[in-house]
Design an enzyme around this catalytic site. Structure first.
Site, PDB file in Angstrom:
ATOM      1  N   CYS A   1       0.819  -1.210   0.000  1.00 50.36           N
ATOM      2  CA  CYS A   1       0.000   0.000   0.000  1.00 50.36           C
ATOM      3  C   CYS A   1       0.857   1.266   0.000  1.00 50.36           C
ATOM      4  O   CYS A   1       1.705   1.430   0.882  1.00 50.36           O
ATOM      5  CB  CYS A   1      -0.900  -0.018   1.231  1.00 50.36           C
ATOM      6  SG  CYS A   1      -1.773   1.527   1.538  1.00 50.36           S
TER       7      CYS A   1
ATOM      8  N   TYR B   1      -5.797   5.517  -8.874  1.00 45.11           N
ATOM      9  CA  TYR B   1      -6.949   4.712  -8.470  1.00 45.11           C
ATOM     10  C   TYR B   1      -8.213   5.153  -9.213  1.00 45.11           C
ATOM     11  O   TYR B   1      -9.036   4.320  -9.603  1.00 45.11           O
ATOM     12  CB  TYR B   1      -7.171   4.821  -6.961  1.00 45.11           C
ATOM     13  CG  TYR B   1      -6.103   4.136  -6.144  1.00 45.11           C
ATOM     14  CD1 TYR B   1      -6.239   2.803  -5.787  1.00 45.11           C
ATOM     15  CD2 TYR B   1      -4.962   4.815  -5.740  1.00 45.11           C
ATOM     16  CE1 TYR B   1      -5.266   2.159  -5.031  1.00 45.11           C
ATOM     17  CE2 TYR B   1      -3.974   4.184  -4.993  1.00 45.11           C
ATOM     18  CZ  TYR B   1      -4.130   2.860  -4.646  1.00 45.11           C
ATOM     19  OH  TYR B   1      -3.154   2.228  -3.911  1.00 45.11           O
TER      20      TYR B   1
END
Length: 324
Positions: free
Chosen positions: A63, A195
């Protein structure tokens, strides 16, 4: 991605049906601060004083948001004060797991529970909301301090200076006004922009995300043609927030998230800059390429339903960066 609904985990991914195909990131829910004396920070509750061994950081090497917390833990010499637990790179129907069958995944060092959601539920048994990393945990009161990475890196930047003696400042007061608009643009169009492009479920939503993303990369290439770092000759949090996205770009965002107008390697200044930051002190030890390649390609079945892991380019991150 998933949510706790009435205290029970639900396999909820990215609800784009109600947003015209757009991915929208929700705000984090835990926003307290560690401060040198335990007084309240800019948000949340007080009582979290900087103490050696009191706090634990839950992270994923995959992440980018967790990665920047790890960068600051390393930059500020906090490894001996704040231990970490690393989740497995695969995030499937049960969310982040503490499996140990992947190099680097540690399991939960504190309670030995199987899922990250169990840590959240330990603090708030009736919690609803997203189960995310990084998660900064207070061992003394057994509760969450923060799960907002932007806050965590600022805590790490200064809260423990009196203990470590490390006064390196990546959020200097005189540069606050310059850093904030740069952070805002990079976050919206690049950190989160990958994203928004990758999880778009309509052509319009994808186009709306991917063009500003490359506009920002073009802009950054121009900035770095004139100066060494985003704020000039001094490394700041703006550089590390950007680096966490750039170091993933060619291996996952370019192909997996369809951000494929160019590779990072096609931008000479950005590419040299990213290699320099990768080679900075021991930052490279916090970059686990296999974790994020596995996570993105295997976990996001809405993007890659057959979970095929690509071979990816062989990139030499230790190649000289030519930046003095």
């Amino acid at each position: 991605m998933g949510k706790l609904i009435d205290g029970v985990w639900r396999d909820v991914w990215y609800d784009t049906d109600s947003t015209g195909g757009k991915f929208e990131r929700s705000a984090q829910e835990f926003r307290s601060w560690i401060t040198p004396d335990g007084r309240p920070g800019p948000s949340g509750e007080g009582g979290f004083a900087a103490e050696a061994g009191r706090y634990h950081l839950y992270v994923s090497y995959a992440c980018p948001w967790a990665n920047r917390a790890l960068f600051f833990r390393r930059l500020k010499g906090l490894e001996g004060l704040i231990d970490i637990s690393v989740v497995h790179p695969e995030m499937l129907s049960e969310g982040w797991e503490f499996r140990t069958d992947f190099e680097g995944a540690t399991g939960d060092k504190v309670y030995g529970v199987p899922y990250l959601r169990d840590i959240y539920l330990r603090a708030v048994p009736d919690m609803t909301g997203r189960v995310t990393v990084p998660l900064l945990w207070d061992l003394k009161t057994e509760t969450v301090v923060s799960n907002e990475s932007a806050d965590i890196i600022r805590m790490f930047n200064s809260a423990f200076d009196g203990i470590t003696g490390n006064t390196d400042d990546y959020w200097p007061e005189e540069l606050h006004g310059a850093i904030e608009p740069v952070n805002a643009r990079i976050y919206d169009t690049l950190n989160n922009g990958v994203y928004k492009a990758g999880f778009a479920t309509s052509q319009e939503a994808y186009d709306e995300a991917v063009h500003p993303l490359f506009d920002t990369m073009d802009w950054l290439e121009g900035v770095l043609s004139k100066q060494r770092y985003l704020m000039g000759e001094r490394v700041t949090e703006a550089d590390w927030r950007l680096f966490s996205t750039l170091v993933r770009f060619d291996l996952v965002y370019h192909t997996h998230f369809k951000c494929n107008r160019d590779y990072l390697r096609d931008f000479p200044n950005l590419w040299a800059y990213t290699r320099e930051l990768y080679q900075w002190r021991k930052i490279s030890e916090e970059v686990w390429f296999d974790h994020f390649v596995r996570h993105y390609h295997y976990s996001h079945d809405m993007v890659n339903p057959n979970r095929i892991i690509p071979i990816n380019p062989d990139i030499d991150w230790n190649e000289p960066h030519g930046r003095g």
